[in-house]
Design an enzyme around this catalytic site. Sequence first.
Site, PDB file in Angstrom:
ATOM      1  N   ASP A 158      38.245  47.578  41.439  1.00  0.00           N
ATOM      2  CA  ASP A 158      37.054  46.768  41.173  1.00  0.00           C
ATOM      3  C   ASP A 158      35.891  47.127  42.088  1.00  0.00           C
ATOM      4  O   ASP A 158      34.735  47.140  41.666  1.00  0.00           O
ATOM      5  CB  ASP A 158      37.388  45.279  41.319  1.00  0.00           C
ATOM      6  CG  ASP A 158      38.059  44.716  40.075  1.00  0.00           C
ATOM      7  OD1 ASP A 158      38.617  45.516  39.299  1.00  0.00           O
ATOM      8  OD2 ASP A 158      38.026  43.496  39.884  1.00  0.00           O
ATOM      9  N   ASN A 191      37.421  46.158  34.054  1.00  0.00           N
ATOM     10  CA  ASN A 191      37.730  44.743  33.864  1.00  0.00           C
ATOM     11  C   ASN A 191      37.298  43.942  35.091  1.00  0.00           C
ATOM     12  O   ASN A 191      37.908  42.946  35.440  1.00  0.00           O
ATOM     13  CB  ASN A 191      39.226  44.559  33.612  1.00  0.00           C
ATOM     14  CG  ASN A 191      39.549  43.223  32.955  1.00  0.00           C
ATOM     15  OD1 ASN A 191      38.672  42.529  32.467  1.00  0.00           O
ATOM     16  ND2 ASN A 191      40.825  42.852  32.945  1.00  0.00           N
ATOM     17  N   ASP A 207      43.007  31.653  41.734  1.00  0.00           N
ATOM     18  CA  ASP A 207      43.872  32.817  41.925  1.00  0.00           C
ATOM     19  C   ASP A 207      45.151  32.442  42.666  1.00  0.00           C
ATOM     20  O   ASP A 207      46.257  32.825  42.274  1.00  0.00           O
ATOM     21  CB  ASP A 207      43.127  33.921  42.673  1.00  0.00           C
ATOM     22  CG  ASP A 207      42.051  34.576  41.813  1.00  0.00           C
ATOM     23  OD1 ASP A 207      42.124  34.462  40.573  1.00  0.00           O
ATOM     24  OD2 ASP A 207      41.126  35.184  42.374  1.00  0.00           O
ATOM     25  N   GLU A 217      41.651  38.033  33.766  1.00  0.00           N
ATOM     26  CA  GLU A 217      42.038  39.381  33.366  1.00  0.00           C
ATOM     27  C   GLU A 217      42.961  39.394  32.151  1.00  0.00           C
ATOM     28  O   GLU A 217      42.993  40.354  31.378  1.00  0.00           O
ATOM     29  CB  GLU A 217      42.698  40.103  34.538  1.00  0.00           C
ATOM     30  CG  GLU A 217      41.723  40.600  35.590  1.00  0.00           C
ATOM     31  CD  GLU A 217      41.294  39.554  36.596  1.00  0.00           C
ATOM     32  OE1 GLU A 217      40.742  39.925  37.637  1.00  0.00           O
ATOM     33  OE2 GLU A 217      41.489  38.342  36.334  1.00  0.00           O
ATOM     34  N   HIS A 240      46.688  42.259  37.829  1.00  0.00           N
ATOM     35  CA  HIS A 240      47.190  42.472  39.181  1.00  0.00           C
ATOM     36  C   HIS A 240      47.857  41.251  39.772  1.00  0.00           C
ATOM     37  O   HIS A 240      48.865  41.340  40.470  1.00  0.00           O
ATOM     38  CB  HIS A 240      46.041  42.936  40.077  1.00  0.00           C
ATOM     39  CG  HIS A 240      44.870  41.988  40.094  1.00  0.00           C
ATOM     40  ND1 HIS A 240      44.266  41.558  41.255  1.00  0.00           N
ATOM     41  CD2 HIS A 240      44.174  41.366  39.098  1.00  0.00           C
ATOM     42  CE1 HIS A 240      43.262  40.744  40.974  1.00  0.00           C
ATOM     43  NE2 HIS A 240      43.195  40.609  39.666  1.00  0.00           N
ATOM     44  N   ARG A 241      47.315  40.069  39.499  1.00  0.00           N
ATOM     45  CA  ARG A 241      47.867  38.867  40.131  1.00  0.00           C
ATOM     46  C   ARG A 241      49.184  38.430  39.471  1.00  0.00           C
ATOM     47  O   ARG A 241      50.002  37.779  40.119  1.00  0.00           O
ATOM     48  CB  ARG A 241      46.837  37.749  40.140  1.00  0.00           C
ATOM     49  CG  ARG A 241      45.591  38.148  40.917  1.00  0.00           C
ATOM     50  CD  ARG A 241      44.931  37.016  41.660  1.00  0.00           C
ATOM     51  NE  ARG A 241      43.758  37.520  42.384  1.00  0.00           N
ATOM     52  CZ  ARG A 241      43.800  38.089  43.575  1.00  0.00           C
ATOM     53  NH1 ARG A 241      44.961  38.223  44.202  1.00  0.00           N
ATOM     54  NH2 ARG A 241      42.700  38.528  44.156  1.00  0.00           N
ATOM     55  N   LYS A 263      43.870  47.129  41.243  1.00  0.00           N
ATOM     56  CA  LYS A 263      42.622  46.403  41.017  1.00  0.00           C
ATOM     57  C   LYS A 263      42.124  45.741  42.292  1.00  0.00           C
ATOM     58  O   LYS A 263      40.918  45.703  42.553  1.00  0.00           O
ATOM     59  CB  LYS A 263      42.819  45.364  39.907  1.00  0.00           C
ATOM     60  CG  LYS A 263      41.580  44.551  39.555  1.00  0.00           C
ATOM     61  CD  LYS A 263      41.885  43.616  38.403  1.00  0.00           C
ATOM     62  CE  LYS A 263      40.715  42.675  38.119  1.00  0.00           C
ATOM     63  NZ  LYS A 263      39.536  43.382  37.585  1.00  0.00           N
TER      64      LYS A 263
END
Length: 524
Positions: free
Chosen positions: A51, A95, A317, A345, A389-390, A415
């Site tokens: 990112d 993204n 998050d 995402e 990613h998370r 990311k």
Amino acid sequence: MSAERLRLEPIRRIEGVIALPGSKSLSNRVLLLAALAHGVTVAENLLDSDDVRVMVAALTRIGVTVEGDLAAARLVIHGLGGPLPGGEHKLFLGNAGTALRPLTAVLAAGKGRYVVDGVHRMRERPIGDLVDGLRQLGARIEYLGHEGYPPLRLDADGLRGGRVVISGKTSSQFVSAILMAAPLARDTVTVEIADRLVSRPYVDMTIALMERFGVTVDAPADREFRIPAGQGYRSPGKIMVEGDASSASYFLAGAAITGGKVRVEGVGRPSLQGDARFSEILERMGAQVRWAPDAIEVQGSGEPLRAVDADLESMPDAAMTLAVTALFADGPTTLRGIANWRFKETDRMAAMAAELGKLGGTCEVGADSLTVFPPPRIRSADIATYDDHRMAMAFSLAACGGEPITILDPGCVAKTFPDYFDQLARLTRPQPAASFIVARCDSSGGTHGKSRAEDSFGGKITYPLLVETIRRYRDEAQARNHPDPDALDRKRVLQRLATELKTDDDELALRGFDRAYRLNIEGI
């Protein structure tokens, strides 16, 4: 590790010290404000991730001079002292919402013709509220695909200023984007939130950074911001990016789950990030938390975590971390304030419910909430990550449940945290192959929790003896002046247990799965 999948062996304990990589949200804001500022800015502890590289590439393409190597987490940005230069550019921003949204606003405040686009998922993430707000300030923007979604075409000729009314219930990034562009407008800009503002700490973060770069934002009312005309960004000279509190949540939760102790460095009590408050949720669940100006330390108790009902609107998050942590609680845990998960995402609400189900958990999904019911025993599973990613990082914690977990497409963590799994491995103590069930035992030899331990394993325990934790045994022996000196000698206790359990391993490692106590005694 292959590019397609990563098998995580059972994790016994997560403990140690980790220096956090820089925050993605802060890194991209710092880069953009530095590009608009008068003077040269040295930015340190920037996050080296997909990112942030997208933002650097876009700024460089437009004409901003950026020197240094992001791999070294340090860049020198030569500010333009005003709006981005004119020109005609096509910008592909992957993204990365933290790049596409503020860049759209800042580009509209300058001059030039731009096409702004991203990957397929970005084309599914709404941007209509931001475009409506910019149009109120005089921006000329059109949709090249579906109304309300990227890609966008901008015919930029500056922003006139005035009053803008914008919704804040879908994403705080829309509000932050207009705030960052506002000092470039010809007149004073007043931003009014039409409804409610989700993830307010991210807007507060934006305002604090703007002030670091010399711009004052007034807040005459709770849902109103005013940026007086005539201000310009000025470089602070050098700026250190705070460690990523969202990334910290995985290691801190791992300590709480496994009874370990983890210290994360680079983020502390005065943090600008809402996710830094995640440790307060872990404290409610039974962990011990210690705060420092630039560090957070969490120590798990070794007992089952307490179920909680928590409003996570300010930390969406870290809320994903809590959803997986809830598998280790003593009852159902409810996460609230997470409606905007659906616009991240991936549709995180649907994805999280699906993958928790693979592990044996059950979920109740509401309009703005998710309730997680922990299973008696976590199952081994292949976890889909949805190019998110998370999802990959949060579900790595499922390996603390005593079964191997396979993460599909582990490389998606690039990311925001490219070496996440390497760092996790560094702080992980694996579950040993020789392992036995542990239940509490008093000094007279009576056992407690056998039936619950059996429930936890989904079947009858056939071992001839349920053994106590060494710590509890040692404490009770000392308190009662126990006559057996072997009770105070760890190695001799282990040798005796090996004999009783008919094993030749005189260095027995014990893991605790009794849901009544969740005892974890290795390393005592």
